[in-house]
Design an enzyme around this catalytic site. Structure first.
Site, PDB file in Angstrom:
ATOM      1  N   LYS A  21     -12.323   0.182  -0.553  1.00  0.00           N
ATOM      2  CA  LYS A  21     -11.450   0.851  -1.525  1.00  0.00           C
ATOM      3  C   LYS A  21     -12.114   0.789  -2.917  1.00  0.00           C
ATOM      4  CE  LYS A  21      -7.425  -0.279   1.374  1.00  0.00           C
ATOM      5  NZ  LYS A  21      -7.420   0.882   2.248  1.00  0.00           N
ATOM      6  N   HIS A  27      -5.464  -3.571  -2.039  1.00  0.00           N
ATOM      7  CA  HIS A  27      -5.098  -2.611  -3.080  1.00  0.00           C
ATOM      8  C   HIS A  27      -5.001  -3.288  -4.449  1.00  0.00           C
ATOM      9  CE1 HIS A  27      -4.430   0.892  -0.515  1.00  0.00           C
ATOM     10  NE2 HIS A  27      -4.011   0.021   0.382  1.00  0.00           N
ATOM     11  N   SER A  55       0.793  -1.226   0.000  1.00  0.00           N
ATOM     12  CA  SER A  55       0.000   0.000   0.000  1.00  0.00           C
ATOM     13  C   SER A  55       0.823   1.272   0.000  1.00  0.00           C
ATOM     14  CB  SER A  55      -0.947  -0.002   1.202  1.00  0.00           C
ATOM     15  OG  SER A  55      -0.233  -0.167   2.404  1.00  0.00           O
TER      16      SER A  55
END
Ligand SMILES: Cc1ncc(COP(=O)(O)O)c(C=O)c1O
Length: 396
Positions: free
Chosen positions: A241, A212, A184
């Site tokens: 996310k 991610h 990340s």
């Protein structure tokens, strides 16, 4: 009131501040998106994990609203008491099918998924071999488990092999390799092909945190393991996310593993079920991500990242190399990172300086992140602002 304690807290805060390490909260008065409102001004936003641009999307908001209308604000219960609604089962089935696993289990956050994965599955007889750059929640999850711990230098396959050999030599029953799918802070993608080969050689399991990566890396955005075309044993991920940006985490694995986690994982057993709004929003995000629209968004995200990376490199900034939409602008000094971020905000671009303990001391940076919702115009404006601020502060 014991004043010594409160004095110590104040001293520590002052110390953090004097090192330029204070992380202030800036208040946003709009939905998440490529343009946000901060301090009464509209500014460009280049630091959200909003990779597919779905966080403020009307369809996601409407799905959250509809789910709330159908199933209420929440369950007022953990899952196994009276907190499992049809919507939880649907989301578990949907995320497992999307990512290609037998089953899934939901958590209040990916932080909890990583905290709840290891302890129920591995004990004193086992070994966890963990990448040194892994997310804090993996580190904490490993700490909660009694398995023997081994650490390998990040993405260093020779070191991974050394640690696997050591774990086997020590007589480990099961070995699990734990890694972020995409790191990340740096945007590096884990070398999962090589990890797969080593896992096969040393008969190890593989756990990947794809917070991610899910939604935008690999075919259909299925993540880092799909990007590398390999199979893994445990996948942890987030809905906070790319998949709508609400919140909530999950683990995908075999049905038996999920069943055992539902009996033993403490963050699942002792924490409220996900709110229906989160389930509704996340299911709509998965629907978009796995289809043709998802492909178009991923194409835009890649094009944005390439355009930004090329222009910033040409301008003379020190970027970490890679292909991920996390693109860190390396600065070294924490105060410089903060000053540059502050100047960028004055110039109409919201970015944040990252410093210790989020990144190593002396490796402060501005972590810029691309979104499919950014236009080329947004990218060009941001590069122009970086050039101006970078020159003013002597960075370029
Ligand atoms: C790699 C990684 N794992 C886990 C998490 C935690 O995700 P969540 O916000 O769902 O707890 C994050 C979020 O910062 C992350 O970057």
């Amino acid at each position: 009131m014991p004043t010594a304690f409160h004095d110590r807290v104040s001293t520590e805060l002052a110390d953090i501040d004097s090192q330029g390490l204070t992380k202030p909260e800036r208040v946003i008065a709009s939905r998440q998106g490529p343009v946000i409102e901060v301090g009464g001004r509209k500014v460009l936003n280049f630091c959200a994990n909003n990779y597919l641009g779905l966080a403020g999307d009307d369809r996601i908001v409407e799905a959250a609203r509809a789910a709330t209308a159908r199933r209420g604000a929440g369950t007022a219960s953990v899952r196994f008491i009276c907190g499992t609604q049809d919507i939880h089962k649907e989301l578990e089935a949907q995320v497992a099918a999307y990512l290609g696993f037998e089953d899934a289990i939901l958590f209040a956050a990916a932080f909890d998924a990583n905290g709840g994965l290891f302890e129920p599955l591995f004990g004193e007889a086992d070994a966890i071999v963990s990448d040194s750059l892994n997310h804090a929640s993996i580190i904490d999850g490993v700490r909660l488990c009694k398995a023997k711990r081994y650490r390998f230098a990040t993405s260093d396959m020779d070191d991974l092999e050394t640690q696997l050999k050591a774990a086997r030599a020590a007589g480990a029953r099961d070995i699990v390799i734990a890694t972020d799918g995409a790191f990340s802070m740096d945007g590096y993608i884990a070398k999962l092909k090589d990890i797969r080969a080593l896992a096969d050689r040393y008969d190890a399991l593989i756990m990947v945190d794809d917070c991610h990566a899910t939604g935008f890396l690999g075919p259909q955005g299925r993540g880092s393991f799909a990007h590398h075309g390999v199979e893994i044993d445990f996948l942890t991920g987030t809905f906070g996310k790319a998949l709508g940006g609400a919140m909530g985490g999950f683990i995908c694995a075999t049905s038996a593993v999920v069943q055992l986690l539902k009996q033993r994982a403490r963050p699942y057993l002792f924490s409220n079920a996900l709110a229906p709004a989160v389930c509704g929003a996340s299911m709509e995000a998965i629907r978009i991500a796995q289809g043709a629209e998802g492909d178009a968004l991923r194409g835009q995200l890649t094009a944005n990242a390439q355009r930004y990376r090329a222009a910033m490199t040409e301008a003379g900034f020190d970027l970490l190399p890679g292909e991920h939409p996390i693109i860190p602008v390396m600065l070294g000094d924490a105060k410089l990172a903060q000053d540059l971020a502050a100047r960028m905000l004055e110039l109409g671009v919201y970015v944040i300086g990252f410093s210790f303990p989020v990144v190593p001391r002396g490796a402060a940076r501005i972590r810029t992140q691309m979104s499919a919702a950014h236009t080329f115009d947004h990218i060009d404006q941001t590069v122009a602002a970086f050039k101006q601020a970078g020159k003013e502060l002597g960075v370029i």
